[in-house]
Design a protein around this motif. Structure first.
Motif, PDB file in Angstrom:
ATOM      1  N   HIS A   1       0.799  -1.124   0.078  1.00  0.00           N
ATOM      2  CA  HIS A   1      -0.006  -0.169   0.203  1.00  0.00           C
ATOM      3  C   HIS A   1       0.521   1.005  -0.159  1.00  0.00           C
TER       4      HIS A   1
ATOM      5  N   ALA B   1       0.470   5.184  -0.666  1.00  0.00           N
ATOM      6  CA  ALA B   1      -0.218   7.227  -0.465  1.00  0.00           C
ATOM      7  C   ALA B   1       0.522   8.197  -0.211  1.00  0.00           C
TER       8      ALA B   1
ATOM      9  N   ASP C   1      -3.917   4.089  -2.647  1.00  0.00           N
ATOM     10  CA  ASP C   1      -4.298   5.084  -1.813  1.00  0.00           C
ATOM     11  C   ASP C   1      -4.641   6.303  -2.029  1.00  0.00           C
TER      12      ASP C   1
END
Length: 164
Positions: free
Chosen positions: A127, A129, A164
């Motif tokens: 992930h 971001a 994300d």
């Protein structure tokens, strides 16, 4: 004649009774269907949340390096230049590393920067971001368009990447 009137009256009562009975049966069936749907969707949503939460468990933060344009592999840089006008999210691998590339498309001025908010590994995914930060008030605004992008280099892993 009197008996006919009573028959008619009883037939009307029977019809009214049948209609009332059908309404009750129909209402009961609708309630059963609604309860069934509630139970079905409730169980699906609980199971879905459970599956999602299992995948989202953070195993560890990943170490990374933000590359300057001079250190980006040439093939990757060519690809990024082709796509710079519109926002993009690209992964690229070579023999040793995984590169995560995030572009924010054309911006009207310069002075933008990008911050990596999170980069971590779960059991099933990587992930990442990031946030685009606008030019500061104290910075002299450049009137030329810019194409903010970031290239993040990290160890080569086989998990899919979630932006994300």
């Amino acid at each position: 004649m009197c008996s006919r009137g009573n028959k008619r009256h009883s037939t009307e009562e029977e019809m009214a009774g049948m209609i009332h009975h059908r309404k009750k049966v129909w209402k009961r069936r609708v309630q059963q269907v609604l309860i069934g749907l509630l139970l079905f969707f409730g169980s699906v949503s609980l199971t879905g949340c459970d599956i999602l939460s299992q995948q989202q468990v953070k195993l560890r933060d990943l170490e990374f390096t933000v590359l300057s344009s001079e250190l980006v592999p040439e093939k990757l840089m060519d690809l990024l230049q082709e796509r710079r006008n519109a926002p993009f999210q690209i992964t690229y691998t070579d023999a040793d590393y995984l590169y995560l590339c995030i572009g924010y498309g054309e911006q009207k001025t310069g002075g933008y920067s990008i911050v990596v908010d999170e980069l971590y590994l779960t059991e099933h995914d990587i992930h990442v971001a990031s946030t685009l930060l606008g030019p500061g008030a104290e910075e002299k605004k450049n009137t030329q368009p810019s194409y903010p992008m970031i290239v993040i280099k990290l160890e080569k892993l086989d998990q899919p990447v979630v932006f994300d």
